[in-house]
Design a protein around this motif. Structure first.
Motif, PDB file in Angstrom:
ATOM      1  N   SER A  75      37.012  21.425 -25.636  1.00 48.10           N
ATOM      2  CA  SER A  75      36.637  22.374 -24.589  1.00 48.10           C
ATOM      3  C   SER A  75      35.811  23.491 -25.197  1.00 48.10           C
ATOM      4  O   SER A  75      35.917  23.797 -26.388  1.00 48.10           O
ATOM      5  N   GLY A  76      34.955  24.108 -24.366  1.00 43.00           N
ATOM      6  CA  GLY A  76      34.093  25.185 -24.822  1.00 43.00           C
ATOM      7  C   GLY A  76      34.138  26.358 -23.872  1.00 43.00           C
ATOM      8  O   GLY A  76      34.935  26.394 -22.924  1.00 43.00           O
ATOM      9  N   PRO A  77      33.276  27.330 -24.072  1.00 45.49           N
ATOM     10  CA  PRO A  77      33.287  28.528 -23.219  1.00 45.49           C
ATOM     11  C   PRO A  77      32.823  28.219 -21.803  1.00 45.49           C
ATOM     12  O   PRO A  77      32.029  27.300 -21.566  1.00 45.49           O
ATOM     13  N   GLY A  78      33.355  28.991 -20.842  1.00 48.99           N
ATOM     14  CA  GLY A  78      32.921  28.882 -19.450  1.00 48.99           C
ATOM     15  C   GLY A  78      33.229  27.553 -18.802  1.00 48.99           C
ATOM     16  O   GLY A  78      32.512  27.125 -17.892  1.00 48.99           O
ATOM     17  N   GLY A  79      34.286  26.884 -19.250  1.00 49.19           N
ATOM     18  CA  GLY A  79      34.643  25.607 -18.650  1.00 49.19           C
ATOM     19  C   GLY A  79      33.825  24.436 -19.149  1.00 49.19           C
ATOM     20  O   GLY A  79      33.957  23.327 -18.630  1.00 49.19           O
ATOM     21  N   SER A  80      32.974  24.650 -20.146  1.00 48.41           N
ATOM     22  CA  SER A  80      32.190  23.542 -20.693  1.00 48.41           C
ATOM     23  C   SER A  80      33.091  22.628 -21.524  1.00 48.41           C
ATOM     24  O   SER A  80      34.178  23.014 -21.952  1.00 48.41           O
ATOM     25  N   MET A  81      32.622  21.414 -21.749  1.00 47.75           N
ATOM     26  CA  MET A  81      33.420  20.443 -22.475  1.00 47.75           C
ATOM     27  C   MET A  81      32.497  19.410 -23.109  1.00 47.75           C
ATOM     28  O   MET A  81      31.406  19.134 -22.608  1.00 47.75           O
ATOM     29  N   ARG A  82      32.937  18.839 -24.219  1.00 50.97           N
ATOM     30  CA  ARG A  82      32.199  17.769 -24.876  1.00 50.97           C
ATOM     31  C   ARG A  82      33.142  16.624 -25.196  1.00 50.97           C
ATOM     32  O   ARG A  82      34.286  16.848 -25.611  1.00 50.97           O
ATOM     33  N   ALA A  83      32.643  15.420 -25.000  1.00 45.02           N
ATOM     34  CA  ALA A  83      33.375  14.210 -25.370  1.00 45.02           C
ATOM     35  C   ALA A  83      32.492  13.411 -26.321  1.00 45.02           C
ATOM     36  O   ALA A  83      31.273  13.333 -26.142  1.00 45.02           O
ATOM     37  N   PHE A  84      33.120  12.819 -27.350  1.00 45.14           N
ATOM     38  CA  PHE A  84      32.389  12.062 -28.345  1.00 45.14           C
ATOM     39  C   PHE A  84      32.917  10.632 -28.387  1.00 45.14           C
ATOM     40  O   PHE A  84      34.116  10.386 -28.239  1.00 45.14           O
ATOM     41  N   GLY A  85      32.035   9.698 -28.608  1.00 46.52           N
ATOM     42  CA  GLY A  85      32.421   8.305 -28.748  1.00 46.52           C
ATOM     43  C   GLY A  85      31.423   7.594 -29.629  1.00 46.52           C
ATOM     44  O   GLY A  85      30.541   8.210 -30.233  1.00 46.52           O
ATOM     45  N   VAL A  86      31.562   6.281 -29.708  1.00 49.72           N
ATOM     46  CA  VAL A  86      30.622   5.460 -30.462  1.00 49.72           C
ATOM     47  C   VAL A  86      30.147   4.341 -29.546  1.00 49.72           C
ATOM     48  O   VAL A  86      30.948   3.535 -29.070  1.00 49.72           O
ATOM     49  N   LEU A  87      28.862   4.317 -29.268  1.00 44.52           N
ATOM     50  CA  LEU A  87      28.234   3.306 -28.427  1.00 44.52           C
ATOM     51  C   LEU A  87      27.117   2.635 -29.211  1.00 44.52           C
ATOM     52  O   LEU A  87      26.312   3.324 -29.862  1.00 44.52           O
ATOM     53  N   ASP A  88      27.062   1.325 -29.171  1.00 44.48           N
ATOM     54  CA  ASP A  88      25.963   0.577 -29.802  1.00 44.48           C
ATOM     55  C   ASP A  88      25.865   0.847 -31.298  1.00 44.48           C
ATOM     56  O   ASP A  88      24.787   0.768 -31.890  1.00 44.48           O
ATOM     57  N   GLY A  89      26.970   1.213 -31.939  1.00 46.70           N
ATOM     58  CA  GLY A  89      26.934   1.521 -33.363  1.00 46.70           C
ATOM     59  C   GLY A  89      26.410   2.904 -33.681  1.00 46.70           C
ATOM     60  O   GLY A  89      26.129   3.213 -34.847  1.00 46.70           O
ATOM     61  N   GLN A  90      26.268   3.767 -32.674  1.00 41.90           N
ATOM     62  CA  GLN A  90      25.814   5.143 -32.865  1.00 41.90           C
ATOM     63  C   GLN A  90      26.811   6.100 -32.217  1.00 41.90           C
ATOM     64  O   GLN A  90      27.429   5.769 -31.205  1.00 41.90           O
ATOM     65  N   ALA A  91      26.951   7.280 -32.801  1.00 36.98           N
ATOM     66  CA  ALA A  91      27.777   8.305 -32.173  1.00 36.98           C
ATOM     67  C   ALA A  91      27.108   8.765 -30.886  1.00 36.98           C
ATOM     68  O   ALA A  91      25.877   8.849 -30.796  1.00 36.98           O
ATOM     69  N   ALA A 151      35.353   8.338 -33.949  1.00 32.83           N
ATOM     70  CA  ALA A 151      34.724   9.608 -34.312  1.00 32.83           C
ATOM     71  C   ALA A 151      35.699  10.732 -33.976  1.00 32.83           C
ATOM     72  O   ALA A 151      36.301  10.738 -32.905  1.00 32.83           O
ATOM     73  N   SER A 152      35.872  11.678 -34.899  1.00 36.86           N
ATOM     74  CA  SER A 152      36.785  12.806 -34.700  1.00 36.86           C
ATOM     75  C   SER A 152      35.994  14.102 -34.740  1.00 36.86           C
ATOM     76  O   SER A 152      35.206  14.327 -35.667  1.00 36.86           O
ATOM     77  N   ALA A 153      36.205  14.957 -33.743  1.00 36.44           N
ATOM     78  CA  ALA A 153      35.471  16.216 -33.627  1.00 36.44           C
ATOM     79  C   ALA A 153      36.394  17.383 -33.951  1.00 36.44           C
ATOM     80  O   ALA A 153      37.594  17.345 -33.672  1.00 36.44           O
ATOM     81  N   VAL A 154      35.822  18.443 -34.532  1.00 38.62           N
ATOM     82  CA  VAL A 154      36.590  19.637 -34.849  1.00 38.62           C
ATOM     83  C   VAL A 154      35.698  20.850 -34.611  1.00 38.62           C
ATOM     84  O   VAL A 154      34.491  20.811 -34.861  1.00 38.62           O
ATOM     85  N   ARG A 155      36.303  21.941 -34.103  1.00 41.13           N
ATOM     86  CA  ARG A 155      35.583  23.185 -33.864  1.00 41.13           C
ATOM     87  C   ARG A 155      35.559  24.011 -35.152  1.00 41.13           C
ATOM     88  O   ARG A 155      36.603  24.243 -35.775  1.00 41.13           O
TER      89      ARG A 155
END
Length: 706
Positions: free
Chosen positions: A382-398, A423-427
Motif C-alpha cells: 500500500s502507498g499514500p492516498g490509497g494507492s497500491m502496487r501489486a507485483f507478479g511474474v508474467l512471461d518470465g518478466q516481473a 517476486a518479493s517487494a519491500v518498502r
C-alpha cells in the motif's frame, strides 16, 4: 539467545468452497484430424462426429485465430516427464482445473516405457527368483500406462474411467509427430504424448535420455514406439527439436498457466528422477523461446507454477484426508487396481501395474502437494492516498499493477528475462520500493545458472535488474536451488536478504540505501527446506525456516544488530511453507498443520533463561494447503480444492467478489487504513483483488494436544 517462548493458536478461515464432482470417461481409439502444431494461436472448437476408422472424416479440433483470448479465459498446459508424474505431483490442482471447465492439455515428454514389464513389485520379485521374468515389451508397457492415464483423466472429468477418447497423430514444430488424445465428452481435456525415450533409471548413467541430451553426451534421442498407437513414424529428437516441439505446443495453445516440474531440486543430484529435472530444463528453454518469439498481441500473458517431485515425500502430508483420498482414487484408477476393462480388453493392460504395490508412492506422494519456490506472499504494497502496487511474474518478466483511488492499471512489464515465478517487494526508507527475485539464465550446461536479483524504484520507474550473485564457496549445483528471497528492513534502514541454498543451509546478504552490499554470510541451520521468511519487529530482525521436523529461528539480539545462530523453536512439524508478521513485540508465524491442512499460528518471543514454553491451541477453520497471507486478522490461502479461501466478514461488508478459481503462486494481503486488500494472480494470468472493510477475526479457540 538460547531459545524462544512459543505460543500457538489457530487462525480461522471462512472459505468459499466448491464441490469437487467426480468425472467420467473411457479409452477407445477414434479418428480425428488437426492442423499442425505450429507457432500460431488456436481456440477450442466443437468436435464433429467421427467413426472409429483411421480413414474417417477428420473434424477440426481447433479453429485458427490470431487474436489474444477474451478476458478471463483460462488455458492450462501441464508438462511432465512421465505418465503418472501429473497424478502424483500436480494433483489436486489438475482435478480442480478439470472441475472448473478450464482448457487443459497435459503433455508427456517420454513414453514412460521403463523396463517394458507391466508387473507389480511383489510379482516381479517372485518371478525374478524363479528365473521366469517375461520378456521386455516396451511398446506394450507404454500403451498400458497411456491406458491408465486416459482412464484416470476420464474419471476426474466425467465420473467414468471408460468415457471415450479421440486419438490421432499430429505433426509437431520439431519435425516429428505426437499423439493427441481428446476426451469426447469434455473436449477441453486433452493429452499430448511426445513419446521420447525415457532414461529407464532414476539416477544411473543413461546417456540416451533427456539428461544425456541436455549435457551433450548424445546428439539425439529416439522416440519410443507405443503399441497400437496412431504415431507410426520413426524419428529422433535433438536438443533444438525438443525446444522447438515444446515452443510450438505453447504457441498453438497459448496458455495462461504452465505447470511443470522442478528443474533444480537441490545440491544432491539424486534428489529427483533425472527425467524430471532435465525435462523441466527443456521446458524452461521452450518457455523463453515462446515468450520471445510470439508477439504479445497474439497471445495472453502466462504464469508458471513449478512442483516438487520425489522430494515432496520427505515431508509430512500437506493434504487433508478428503483431498488425499480423491488424489489416491485417480492413482488407483491409473494403476488398474480393480482390473476393470477400461481399454477394450487390451492384452497389454488397462493401467500401470508397477504402482499396484505402493499406489500412494514413496513417502506418501498421494497425501501431499508442494510448489518449488512459489511461496511468497509479500508482493502487495500500500502507498499514500490509497494507492497500491501489486507485483507478479508474467512471461518470465516481473510485472507491476498500480492502483490509484479505486482503479487498477497494468500489468506493466519491468523488462529483463528469466525471472523465476516468485517476486518479493519491500518498502525502503523514504518510500521507494525494492523488488527481489531469482533469475534463471542459460539454456546449456555451460551457462545454466540461478542468481538473486533486485531492482529499485526511482522517479523514472524501476531501474535495471542488479545481481547479488552467490558465494563462491557454494557449489554450482547447490547454488542452482536457491530459494525465493526473504527480504526485510531493520531499524537502521539496512536491507536484509535471506535465501536457502541447495545444501539446505541459510545465507544472508545486507545492503544500504546507497546500493553498497556486504558479502554473503553463512548462517547455517541444518536441514533448512522451503523458503525462509523474515520480519522486522521493533527494529529487530527475525528469520524463520522450516525443517522436516520443526522450525528454526534466527534473531537479532537488539535493533540494528545482525541475526545470531540458528535456534530451535521447538514447534511441531509443519507442511513446510511459513508466513510471518509482526504482532506487538512478537513475531507471529502462520503455517499448516500436517494431515489436516488447518492453519495454525505461533507467537514467538525470546525466552528467559533459555526456557521454551509451548501452549498449543487451535481455532476452527478451513482445511487447505500452501502458505497463507495474513494481516489485521484477515487470512487468505488455498482451500482444500485449491481455490481461494478468505477469513473476515462475509456478506454485505464485502466490496466486490472474491476470486473463485484456481490461482498461480500465493495470495497477498495488505492493510490500508480501515480495510484489507486481498489479491491473487489468477490462472488467467490477471490480477484479481477484493476489499475486506473493517476486518475483525472473532473465531472460537479450543485447546488441542501438544
Amino acid at each position: 539467545m538460547d531459545g524462544f517462548e512459543v505460543q500457538i493458536e489457530g487462525c480461522s478461515m471462512n472459505r468459499f468452497s466448491r464441490l469437487l464432482p467426480s468425472a467420467r470417461r473411457r479409452v477407445v481409439a477414434a479418428a480425428a484430424a488437426i492442423l499442425a502444431l505450429g507457432m500460431i494461436g488456436w481456440a477450442v472448437a466443437p468436435i464433429l462426429t467421427a467413426s472409429p476408422g483411421r480413414d474417417a472424416p477428420r473434424p477440426a479440433l481447433w479453429a485458427a485465430t490470431t487474436s489474444a483470448p477474451a478476458s478471463g479465459i483460462v488455458r492450462v498446459v501441464d508438462v511432465v516427464a512421465h505418465p503418472d508424474d501429473d497424478l502424483y505431483f500436480m494433483n489436486p490442482d489438475i482435478r480442480q482445473s478439470i472441475t472448473d471447465g478450464q482448457q487443459l492439455t497435459t503433455v508427456y515428454l517420454t513414453a514412460g516405457e521403463a523396463d517394458g514389464r507391466n508387473i507389480d513389485g511383489r510379482n516381479e520379485a517372485r518371478l525374478r527368483s524363479l528365473g521366469a521374468l517375461p520378456p521386455a515389451d516396451r511398446p506394450g508397457y507404454a500403451l498400458a500406462r497411456q491406458n491408465g492415464i486416459r482412464a484416470a483423466y476420464a474419471q476426474m472429468a466425467t465420473g467414468s474411467p471408460t468415457s471415450p477418447w479421440i486419438r490421432e497423430a499430429i505433426p509437431t514444430a520439431g519435425g516429428g509427430a505426437a499423439e493427441l488424445d481428446v476426451l469426447s465428452a469434455r473436449p477441453q481435456v486433452r493429452l499430448l504424448w511426445l513419446e521420447m525415450r525415457e532414461a529407464e533409471s532414476i539416477h544411473g548413467n543413461a546417456p540416451v535420455s533427456l539428461h544425456g541430451l541436455w549435457d551433450g553426451r548424445v546428439t539425439s534421442i529416439p522416440a519410443q514406439a507405443v503399441a497400437d498407437g496412431p504415431v507410426t513414424k520413426a524419428f529422433s529428437y535433438t536438443p533444438a527439436q525438443v525446444v522447438n516441439t515444446l515452443a510450438g505446443i505453447l504457441g498453438a495453445i497459448r496458455p495462461t498457466l504452465v505447470r511443470t516440474q522442478d528443474p533444480t531440486p537441490g545440491g544432491d543430484p539424486n534428489a529427483d528422477h533425472q527425467d524430471h529435472i532435465y525435462g523441466a530444463r527443456f521446458v524452461q528453454a521452450a518457455l523463453a523461446r515462446y515468450a520471445a518469439e510470439v508477439p504479445a498481441s497474439r497471445r495472453p500473458h502466462f504464469t508458471v507454477q513449478t512442483y516438487l517431485g520425489y522430494q515432496s515425500g520427505e515431508f509430512r502430508p500437506a493434504l487433508a484426508a478428503g483431498a488425499a483420498r480423491l488424489k489416491l482414487q485417480s492413482l488407483l484408477t491409473y494403476g488398474w487396481s480393480g482390473k476393470q476393462d477400461y481399454c477394450g480388453r487390451s492384452p497389454l493392460g488397462c493401467g500401470d501395474r508397477k504402482i499396484d504395490t505402493r499406489p500412494q508412492g514413496y513417502g506418501d506422494w498421494a497425501g501431499t502437494i508442494r510448489y518449488a519456490r512459489d511461496t511468497s506472499t509479500s508482493w502487495l504494497l500500500s502507498g499514500p492516498g490509497g494507492s497500491m502496487r501489486a507485483f507478479g511474474v508474467l512471461d518470465g518478466q516481473a510485472a507491476v499493477w498500480n492502483r490509484t483511488g479505486a482503479t487498477w492499471s497494468g500489468p506493466h512489464l519491468l523488462g529483463g528475462t528469466g525471472i523465476d515465478q516468485v517476486a518479493s517487494a519491500v518498502r525502503l526508507p523514504g518510500g521507494a520500493t525494492a523488488l527481489f527475485a531469482t533469475r534463471t539464465l542459460g539454456s546449456t550446461p555451460a551457462d545454466y545458472r540461478r542468481e538473486v536479483v533486485y531492482t529499485v524504484q526511482s522517479r523514472a520507474g524501476f531501474g535495471p535488474w542488479r545481481s547479488l550473485s552467490f558465494p563462491d564457496a557454494v557449489s554450482r549445483q547447490a547454488s542452482l536451488d536457491i530459494s525465493a528471497p526473504a527480504v526485510t528492513v531493520d531499524a537502521s534502514g539496512r536491507l536484509h536478504v535471506y535465501v536457502r541454498d541447495g545444501d539446505f543451509t541459510l545465507r544472508e546478504r545486507t545492503g544500504r540505501a546507497d546500493g553498497t552490499w556486504g558479502p554473503w554470510r553463512h548462517l547455517g541451520g541444518s536441514g533448512v527446506r522451503g523458503n525462509p521468511v523474515a520480519v522486522e519487529v521493533r527494529g529487530r530482525v527475525f528469520v524463520f525456516a522450516s525443517t522436516i521436523r520443526s522450525v528454526l529461528a534466527w534473531e537479532a539480539p537488539r535493533p540494528g544488530a545482525e541475526v545470531g545462530p540458528a535456534t530451535s523453536t521447538h514447534l511441531p512439524a509443519t507442511t513446510l511453507p511459513l508466513t510471518v508478521s509482526a504482532s506487538g513485540a512478537d513475531a507471529r508465524l502462520c503455517f499448516r498443520q500436517p494431515g489436516t491442512g488447518r492453519v495454525m499460528t505461533a507467537l514467538v518471543r525470546p525466552a528467559a533463561h533459555g526456557r521454551v514454553l509451548s501452549t498449543l491451541a487451535a481455532r476452527d477453520g478451513a482445511q487447505g494447503y500452501g502458505p497463507v497471507a495474513v494481516t489485521a486478522g484477515v487470512l487468505a490461502g488455498r482451500a482444500a480444492d485449491g481455490t481461494l479461501a478468505v477469513s473476515g466478514p462475509v456478506g454485505p461488508g464485502w466490496r466486490g467478489s472474491p476470486y473463485r478459481g484456481l490461482f498461480s503462486g500465493e495470495p497477498s494481503v495488505v492493510c490500508d487504513g480501515s480495510s484489507v486488500e486481498v489479491a491473487v494472480v489468477g490462472a488467467d494470468a490477471r490480477l484479481h483483488t477484493t476489499t475486506v472493510p473493517d476486518p475483525t477475526p472473532g473465531a472460537t479457540e479450543h485447546a488441542v494436544a501438544t
